[in-house]
Design an enzyme around this catalytic site. Structure first.
Site, PDB file in Angstrom:
ATOM      1  N   LYS A 155       0.821  -1.203   0.000  1.00  0.00           N
ATOM      2  CA  LYS A 155       0.000   0.000   0.000  1.00  0.00           C
ATOM      3  C   LYS A 155       0.856   1.255   0.000  1.00  0.00           C
ATOM      4  O   LYS A 155       0.422   2.306  -0.492  1.00  0.00           O
ATOM      5  CB  LYS A 155      -0.960  -0.004   1.190  1.00  0.00           C
ATOM      6  CG  LYS A 155      -1.887  -1.209   1.237  1.00  0.00           C
ATOM      7  CD  LYS A 155      -2.580  -1.399  -0.106  1.00  0.00           C
ATOM      8  CE  LYS A 155      -3.216  -2.768  -0.236  1.00  0.00           C
ATOM      9  NZ  LYS A 155      -3.618  -3.062  -1.624  1.00  0.00           N
ATOM     10  N   ARG A 213       2.886  14.319 -13.739  1.00  0.00           N
ATOM     11  CA  ARG A 213       2.312  14.447 -15.080  1.00  0.00           C
ATOM     12  C   ARG A 213       1.250  15.534 -15.139  1.00  0.00           C
ATOM     13  O   ARG A 213       0.576  15.705 -16.139  1.00  0.00           O
ATOM     14  CB  ARG A 213       1.723  13.105 -15.517  1.00  0.00           C
ATOM     15  CG  ARG A 213       2.779  12.004 -15.663  1.00  0.00           C
ATOM     16  CD  ARG A 213       2.153  10.649 -15.912  1.00  0.00           C
ATOM     17  NE  ARG A 213       1.377  10.617 -17.129  1.00  0.00           N
ATOM     18  CZ  ARG A 213       0.072  10.359 -17.181  1.00  0.00           C
ATOM     19  NH1 ARG A 213      -0.611  10.129 -16.067  1.00  0.00           N
ATOM     20  NH2 ARG A 213      -0.550  10.341 -18.329  1.00  0.00           N
ATOM     21  N   HIS A 249      -9.473   9.544  -3.714  1.00  0.00           N
ATOM     22  CA  HIS A 249      -8.189   8.951  -4.079  1.00  0.00           C
ATOM     23  C   HIS A 249      -7.186   9.098  -2.936  1.00  0.00           C
ATOM     24  O   HIS A 249      -6.569   8.129  -2.493  1.00  0.00           O
ATOM     25  CB  HIS A 249      -7.659   9.639  -5.338  1.00  0.00           C
ATOM     26  CG  HIS A 249      -6.284   9.198  -5.738  1.00  0.00           C
ATOM     27  ND1 HIS A 249      -6.058   8.175  -6.632  1.00  0.00           N
ATOM     28  CD2 HIS A 249      -5.052   9.623  -5.359  1.00  0.00           C
ATOM     29  CE1 HIS A 249      -4.760   7.995  -6.788  1.00  0.00           C
ATOM     30  NE2 HIS A 249      -4.125   8.866  -6.027  1.00  0.00           N
ATOM     31  N   HIS A 261      -8.255   7.182   0.403  1.00  0.00           N
ATOM     32  CA  HIS A 261      -8.079   5.734   0.434  1.00  0.00           C
ATOM     33  C   HIS A 261      -6.633   5.299   0.335  1.00  0.00           C
ATOM     34  O   HIS A 261      -6.246   4.297   0.926  1.00  0.00           O
ATOM     35  CB  HIS A 261      -8.925   5.066  -0.645  1.00  0.00           C
ATOM     36  CG  HIS A 261     -10.333   4.881  -0.197  1.00  0.00           C
ATOM     37  ND1 HIS A 261     -10.701   3.934   0.713  1.00  0.00           N
ATOM     38  CD2 HIS A 261     -11.458   5.565  -0.501  1.00  0.00           C
ATOM     39  CE1 HIS A 261     -11.997   4.022   0.948  1.00  0.00           C
ATOM     40  NE2 HIS A 261     -12.478   4.999   0.235  1.00  0.00           N
ATOM     41  N   TYR A 277      -4.130  -3.659 -16.686  1.00  0.00           N
ATOM     42  CA  TYR A 277      -4.827  -2.662 -17.508  1.00  0.00           C
ATOM     43  C   TYR A 277      -4.029  -1.367 -17.557  1.00  0.00           C
ATOM     44  O   TYR A 277      -3.837  -0.766 -18.630  1.00  0.00           O
ATOM     45  CB  TYR A 277      -6.223  -2.396 -16.936  1.00  0.00           C
ATOM     46  CG  TYR A 277      -6.975  -1.308 -17.669  1.00  0.00           C
ATOM     47  CD1 TYR A 277      -7.792  -1.607 -18.748  1.00  0.00           C
ATOM     48  CD2 TYR A 277      -6.847   0.028 -17.290  1.00  0.00           C
ATOM     49  CE1 TYR A 277      -8.470  -0.612 -19.434  1.00  0.00           C
ATOM     50  CE2 TYR A 277      -7.512   1.028 -17.968  1.00  0.00           C
ATOM     51  CZ  TYR A 277      -8.328   0.710 -19.032  1.00  0.00           C
ATOM     52  OH  TYR A 277      -8.985   1.698 -19.713  1.00  0.00           O
TER      53      TYR A 277
END
Length: 314
Positions: free
Chosen positions: A123, A136, A146, A149, A187
Protein backbone atom coordinates in the site's frame (compact mmCIF):
# COMPACT_ATOMS: atom_id res chain seq x y z
CA UNK A 1 -3.58 19.94 30.67
CA UNK A 2 -0.83 19.36 28.11
CA UNK A 3 0.93 17.16 30.63
CA UNK A 4 -2.21 15.01 30.98
CA UNK A 5 -2.55 14.74 27.20
CA UNK A 6 1.09 13.70 26.84
CA UNK A 7 0.71 11.21 29.67
CA UNK A 8 -2.40 9.66 28.11
CA UNK A 9 -0.70 9.43 24.71
CA UNK A 10 2.27 7.70 26.29
CA UNK A 11 -0.02 5.25 28.07
CA UNK A 12 -1.83 4.51 24.80
CA UNK A 13 1.46 4.02 22.99
CA UNK A 14 2.64 1.58 25.67
CA UNK A 15 -0.69 -0.24 25.47
CA UNK A 16 -0.33 -0.63 21.69
CA UNK A 17 3.23 -1.88 22.11
CA UNK A 18 2.08 -4.47 24.65
CA UNK A 19 -0.79 -5.63 22.41
CA UNK A 20 1.26 -5.84 19.20
CA UNK A 21 1.53 -9.35 17.80
CA UNK A 22 5.08 -10.45 18.67
CA UNK A 23 5.34 -12.38 15.41
CA UNK A 24 5.16 -9.20 13.33
CA UNK A 25 6.66 -6.64 15.70
CA UNK A 26 10.13 -6.74 14.12
CA UNK A 27 8.95 -6.18 10.55
CA UNK A 28 9.69 -2.75 9.01
CA UNK A 29 7.21 0.02 9.89
CA UNK A 30 5.54 -2.14 12.55
CA UNK A 31 7.28 -0.84 15.69
CA UNK A 32 5.08 2.22 16.21
CA UNK A 33 2.04 3.90 14.63
CA UNK A 34 3.98 7.18 14.65
CA UNK A 35 6.23 6.18 11.74
CA UNK A 36 3.50 5.16 9.35
CA UNK A 37 1.27 8.10 10.38
CA UNK A 38 4.06 10.58 9.57
CA UNK A 39 4.66 8.95 6.17
CA UNK A 40 0.99 9.16 5.29
CA UNK A 41 0.67 12.77 6.47
CA UNK A 42 3.62 13.70 4.24
CA UNK A 43 1.91 11.88 1.37
CA UNK A 44 -1.33 13.83 1.86
CA UNK A 45 0.54 17.15 2.15
CA UNK A 46 2.52 16.42 -1.02
CA UNK A 47 -0.53 15.25 -2.98
CA UNK A 48 -2.83 18.21 -2.36
CA UNK A 49 -0.44 21.08 -1.65
CA UNK A 50 3.31 20.74 -2.26
CA UNK A 51 3.25 18.63 -5.44
CA UNK A 52 0.78 20.73 -7.46
CA UNK A 53 2.65 23.93 -6.53
CA UNK A 54 6.02 22.49 -7.49
CA UNK A 55 4.61 21.54 -10.90
CA UNK A 56 2.55 24.69 -11.43
CA UNK A 57 5.15 26.37 -13.68
CA UNK A 58 6.79 23.24 -15.01
CA UNK A 59 5.96 21.09 -17.99
CA UNK A 60 4.47 17.66 -17.20
CA UNK A 61 6.91 14.78 -17.21
CA UNK A 62 6.55 12.00 -19.74
CA UNK A 63 6.81 8.89 -17.62
CA UNK A 64 5.43 6.18 -19.87
CA UNK A 65 8.40 3.85 -19.56
CA UNK A 66 8.53 4.30 -15.77
CA UNK A 67 4.78 3.67 -15.52
CA UNK A 68 4.95 0.54 -17.66
CA UNK A 69 7.70 -0.87 -15.45
CA UNK A 70 5.87 0.17 -12.28
CA UNK A 71 2.50 -1.23 -13.31
CA UNK A 72 3.85 -4.56 -14.52
CA UNK A 73 5.93 -4.84 -11.34
CA UNK A 74 2.73 -4.33 -9.35
CA UNK A 75 1.09 -7.11 -11.38
CA UNK A 76 3.87 -9.49 -10.34
CA UNK A 77 3.82 -8.32 -6.71
CA UNK A 78 0.08 -8.78 -6.36
CA UNK A 79 0.22 -12.16 -8.10
CA UNK A 80 2.82 -13.19 -5.50
CA UNK A 81 0.51 -11.97 -2.71
CA UNK A 82 -2.39 -13.98 -4.11
CA UNK A 83 -0.29 -17.16 -4.32
CA UNK A 84 1.04 -16.71 -0.79
CA UNK A 85 -2.44 -16.11 0.66
CA UNK A 86 -3.63 -19.28 -1.04
CA UNK A 87 -0.70 -21.35 0.25
CA UNK A 88 -1.04 -19.83 3.73
CA UNK A 89 -4.53 -21.18 4.21
CA UNK A 90 -7.07 -20.10 1.63
CA UNK A 91 -6.06 -22.78 -0.84
CA UNK A 92 -4.99 -25.39 1.69
CA UNK A 93 -6.65 -25.68 5.12
CA UNK A 94 -9.32 -22.97 5.18
CA UNK A 95 -12.98 -23.87 4.83
CA UNK A 96 -13.95 -20.41 3.44
CA UNK A 97 -16.53 -20.13 6.20
CA UNK A 98 -15.70 -19.66 9.90
CA UNK A 99 -11.93 -19.80 9.65
CA UNK A 100 -10.27 -18.83 12.93
CA UNK A 101 -6.96 -17.06 13.52
CA UNK A 102 -3.95 -19.29 14.06
CA UNK A 103 -1.98 -17.84 16.99
CA UNK A 104 0.81 -20.39 16.74
CA UNK A 105 4.28 -20.17 15.21
CA UNK A 106 3.65 -22.97 12.78
CA UNK A 107 5.17 -22.55 9.30
CA UNK A 108 1.76 -21.86 7.79
CA UNK A 109 0.82 -19.29 10.44
CA UNK A 110 4.15 -17.48 9.99
CA UNK A 111 3.66 -17.56 6.23
CA UNK A 112 0.31 -15.83 6.68
CA UNK A 113 1.97 -13.19 8.86
CA UNK A 114 4.58 -12.58 6.18
CA UNK A 115 2.18 -12.23 3.25
CA UNK A 116 -0.08 -9.97 5.30
CA UNK A 117 2.88 -7.67 5.90
CA UNK A 118 3.79 -7.72 2.19
CA UNK A 119 0.19 -6.77 1.36
CA UNK A 120 0.39 -3.96 3.94
CA UNK A 121 3.72 -2.70 2.57
CA UNK A 122 2.39 -2.78 -1.00
CA UNK A 123 0.00 0.00 0.00
CA UNK A 124 2.97 2.31 0.48
CA UNK A 125 4.27 1.37 -2.96
CA UNK A 126 0.86 2.27 -4.37
CA UNK A 127 1.36 5.85 -3.20
CA UNK A 128 3.44 6.18 -6.37
CA UNK A 129 0.15 6.22 -8.28
CA UNK A 130 -0.41 9.72 -6.92
CA UNK A 131 3.20 10.77 -7.48
CA UNK A 132 2.82 9.91 -11.16
CA UNK A 133 -0.35 12.00 -11.36
CA UNK A 134 1.40 14.98 -9.75
CA UNK A 135 4.48 14.78 -11.98
CA UNK A 136 2.31 14.45 -15.08
CA UNK A 137 0.11 17.35 -13.91
CA UNK A 138 -3.02 15.19 -13.83
CA UNK A 139 -4.39 16.90 -10.73
CA UNK A 140 -7.94 16.08 -11.81
CA UNK A 141 -7.16 12.48 -10.89
CA UNK A 142 -6.26 13.35 -7.32
CA UNK A 143 -9.74 13.44 -5.83
CA UNK A 144 -10.55 13.47 -2.15
CA UNK A 145 -11.45 9.78 -2.32
CA UNK A 146 -8.19 8.95 -4.08
CA UNK A 147 -6.06 10.59 -1.38
CA UNK A 148 -8.27 9.37 1.44
CA UNK A 149 -8.08 5.73 0.43
CA UNK A 150 -4.42 5.67 -0.46
CA UNK A 151 -3.70 6.98 3.03
CA UNK A 152 -6.51 5.35 4.99
CA UNK A 153 -5.90 1.80 3.74
CA UNK A 154 -2.32 1.39 5.05
CA UNK A 155 -3.22 3.29 8.23
CA UNK A 156 -6.07 0.93 9.10
CA UNK A 157 -4.12 -2.16 8.06
CA UNK A 158 -1.36 -1.26 10.51
CA UNK A 159 -3.83 -1.52 13.37
CA UNK A 160 -5.36 -4.64 11.89
CA UNK A 161 -2.14 -6.66 11.70
CA UNK A 162 -0.65 -5.44 14.98
CA UNK A 163 -3.58 -5.55 17.39
CA UNK A 164 -5.20 -8.52 15.64
CA UNK A 165 -3.09 -11.54 14.74
CA UNK A 166 -3.32 -11.99 11.00
CA UNK A 167 -5.34 -14.78 9.44
CA UNK A 168 -8.71 -16.43 9.45
CA UNK A 169 -11.80 -15.14 7.69
CA UNK A 170 -10.73 -11.54 8.31
CA UNK A 171 -7.95 -11.83 5.73
CA UNK A 172 -10.23 -12.77 2.82
CA UNK A 173 -10.71 -9.18 1.68
CA UNK A 174 -6.94 -8.81 1.23
CA UNK A 175 -6.84 -11.89 -1.00
CA UNK A 176 -9.68 -10.56 -3.17
CA UNK A 177 -8.15 -7.09 -3.32
CA UNK A 178 -4.81 -8.49 -4.50
CA UNK A 179 -6.59 -10.51 -7.21
CA UNK A 180 -8.30 -7.36 -8.48
CA UNK A 181 -4.98 -5.52 -8.44
CA UNK A 182 -3.43 -8.09 -10.76
CA UNK A 183 -6.08 -7.28 -13.36
CA UNK A 184 -6.13 -3.56 -12.67
CA UNK A 185 -2.39 -2.93 -12.89
CA UNK A 186 -2.25 -5.03 -16.05
CA UNK A 187 -4.83 -2.66 -17.51
CA UNK A 188 -2.76 0.32 -16.36
CA UNK A 189 0.36 -1.15 -17.93
CA UNK A 190 -1.35 -1.52 -21.30
CA UNK A 191 -2.79 1.98 -21.01
CA UNK A 192 0.63 3.48 -20.36
CA UNK A 193 2.11 1.63 -23.35
CA UNK A 194 0.53 4.08 -25.77
CA UNK A 195 -2.19 4.34 -28.44
CA UNK A 196 -1.11 1.19 -30.26
CA UNK A 197 -2.39 -0.85 -27.32
CA UNK A 198 -5.77 0.89 -27.06
CA UNK A 199 -7.41 -1.79 -29.21
CA UNK A 200 -6.63 -4.28 -26.44
CA UNK A 201 -8.46 -2.18 -23.82
CA UNK A 202 -11.98 -2.82 -25.07
CA UNK A 203 -12.77 -4.35 -21.68
CA UNK A 204 -12.15 -1.14 -19.68
CA UNK A 205 -15.91 -0.82 -19.07
CA UNK A 206 -15.88 -4.13 -17.23
CA UNK A 207 -13.24 -2.98 -14.74
CA UNK A 208 -16.05 -1.35 -12.75
CA UNK A 209 -17.94 -4.65 -12.83
CA UNK A 210 -14.82 -6.38 -11.49
CA UNK A 211 -14.68 -3.85 -8.66
CA UNK A 212 -18.35 -4.39 -7.87
CA UNK A 213 -17.79 -8.14 -7.83
CA UNK A 214 -14.92 -7.62 -5.40
CA UNK A 215 -17.14 -5.82 -2.89
CA UNK A 216 -19.94 -8.35 -3.31
CA UNK A 217 -17.57 -11.23 -2.58
CA UNK A 218 -16.12 -9.48 0.47
CA UNK A 219 -19.54 -8.57 1.88
CA UNK A 220 -21.13 -11.96 1.21
CA UNK A 221 -18.20 -13.88 2.65
CA UNK A 222 -17.98 -11.84 5.83
CA UNK A 223 -21.79 -11.83 6.21
CA UNK A 224 -21.66 -15.56 6.91
CA UNK A 225 -20.58 -14.65 10.42
CA UNK A 226 -24.04 -13.22 11.18
CA UNK A 227 -25.88 -16.35 10.08
CA UNK A 228 -23.75 -19.08 11.62
CA UNK A 229 -25.06 -20.84 14.68
CA UNK A 230 -21.61 -20.63 16.21
CA UNK A 231 -18.43 -18.95 15.02
CA UNK A 232 -15.82 -18.18 17.64
CA UNK A 233 -13.77 -15.77 15.54
CA UNK A 234 -11.40 -14.14 17.98
CA UNK A 235 -11.87 -10.49 16.95
CA UNK A 236 -15.45 -9.88 15.79
CA UNK A 237 -14.94 -6.09 15.68
CA UNK A 238 -12.95 -6.50 12.46
CA UNK A 239 -15.78 -8.59 11.00
CA UNK A 240 -18.16 -5.65 11.41
CA UNK A 241 -15.66 -3.15 9.96
CA UNK A 242 -14.93 -5.31 6.91
CA UNK A 243 -18.64 -5.76 6.25
CA UNK A 244 -19.22 -2.00 6.42
CA UNK A 245 -16.24 -1.38 4.12
CA UNK A 246 -17.47 -3.83 1.48
CA UNK A 247 -21.06 -2.57 1.59
CA UNK A 248 -20.11 1.12 1.52
CA UNK A 249 -17.89 0.81 -1.54
CA UNK A 250 -20.33 -1.44 -3.34
CA UNK A 251 -22.86 1.39 -3.09
CA UNK A 252 -20.35 3.96 -4.34
CA UNK A 253 -19.31 1.90 -7.35
CA UNK A 254 -22.93 0.99 -8.09
CA UNK A 255 -23.73 4.68 -8.24
CA UNK A 256 -20.87 5.20 -10.71
CA UNK A 257 -22.09 2.32 -12.85
CA UNK A 258 -25.58 3.81 -12.89
CA UNK A 259 -24.40 7.32 -13.75
CA UNK A 260 -21.78 6.35 -16.34
CA UNK A 261 -23.26 3.34 -18.11
CA UNK A 262 -27.02 3.48 -17.51
CA UNK A 263 -27.79 7.20 -17.49
CA UNK A 264 -24.76 8.07 -19.61
CA UNK A 265 -23.65 10.98 -17.43
CA UNK A 266 -19.99 10.83 -18.31
CA UNK A 267 -17.86 13.95 -18.16
CA UNK A 268 -17.23 15.56 -21.57
CA UNK A 269 -13.87 14.69 -23.16
CA UNK A 270 -11.07 17.22 -22.78
CA UNK A 271 -7.30 17.34 -22.59
CA UNK A 272 -7.53 17.39 -18.82
CA UNK A 273 -10.05 14.57 -18.55
CA UNK A 274 -9.16 12.06 -15.84
CA UNK A 275 -6.88 9.29 -17.11
CA UNK A 276 -6.05 6.05 -15.41
CA UNK A 277 -2.40 5.98 -14.50
CA UNK A 278 -1.30 6.63 -18.04
CA UNK A 279 -4.46 5.72 -19.91
CA UNK A 280 -5.42 7.85 -22.88
CA UNK A 281 -8.99 6.61 -22.86
CA UNK A 282 -12.06 7.89 -21.07
CA UNK A 283 -12.27 7.58 -17.29
CA UNK A 284 -13.58 4.57 -15.45
CA UNK A 285 -14.16 3.99 -11.76
CA UNK A 286 -11.05 1.97 -11.12
CA UNK A 287 -8.20 3.35 -9.09
CA UNK A 288 -5.28 1.49 -7.61
CA UNK A 289 -6.19 -0.41 -4.40
CA UNK A 290 -9.67 -0.94 -5.61
CA UNK A 291 -10.89 1.73 -3.34
CA UNK A 292 -11.76 5.08 -4.78
CA UNK A 293 -13.84 6.50 -7.56
CA UNK A 294 -12.81 8.42 -10.61
CA UNK A 295 -16.50 8.94 -11.25
CA UNK A 296 -16.58 12.51 -12.34
CA UNK A 297 -18.17 13.74 -9.11
CA UNK A 298 -15.41 16.17 -8.33
CA UNK A 299 -14.01 19.27 -9.98
CA UNK A 300 -10.42 20.24 -9.34
CA UNK A 301 -8.16 23.25 -9.48
CA UNK A 302 -4.53 22.92 -10.41
CA UNK A 303 -3.49 24.45 -7.13
CA UNK A 304 -4.48 21.30 -5.31
CA UNK A 305 -7.83 22.46 -3.94
CA UNK A 306 -10.68 20.04 -4.35
CA UNK A 307 -14.27 21.21 -4.91
CA UNK A 308 -17.12 18.75 -4.95
CA UNK A 309 -19.55 19.10 -7.79
CA UNK A 310 -21.73 17.20 -10.24
CA UNK A 311 -21.12 15.85 -13.70
CA UNK A 312 -22.54 17.98 -16.50
CA UNK A 313 -25.42 16.65 -18.54
CA UNK A 314 -24.30 15.77 -22.05
Amino acid sequence: MLQNVASNMLKFHNYVQARTDARIRDYPLMQSPVQMTCILLVYVFFSVYVGPRLMAHRKPFRLNVAMIIYNLSMVLLNAYIVIEFMLSGWGTTYSWRCDLIDYSRSPQALRMIQVAWVFYFSKYIELLDTVFFVLRKKQSQITFLHVFHHSFMPWTWWWGITLTPVGGMGSFHALVNACVHVIMYFYYGLSAAGPRFQKYLWWKKYMTAIQLTQFVLISVHISQYYFMTKCDYQNPLWIHLIWMYGTFFFLLFSNFWLQAYIKGKRPPPSNDAPKLNGSTSEPIAVVANGKHLGNGTAQHHTNGKILLGKVKEI
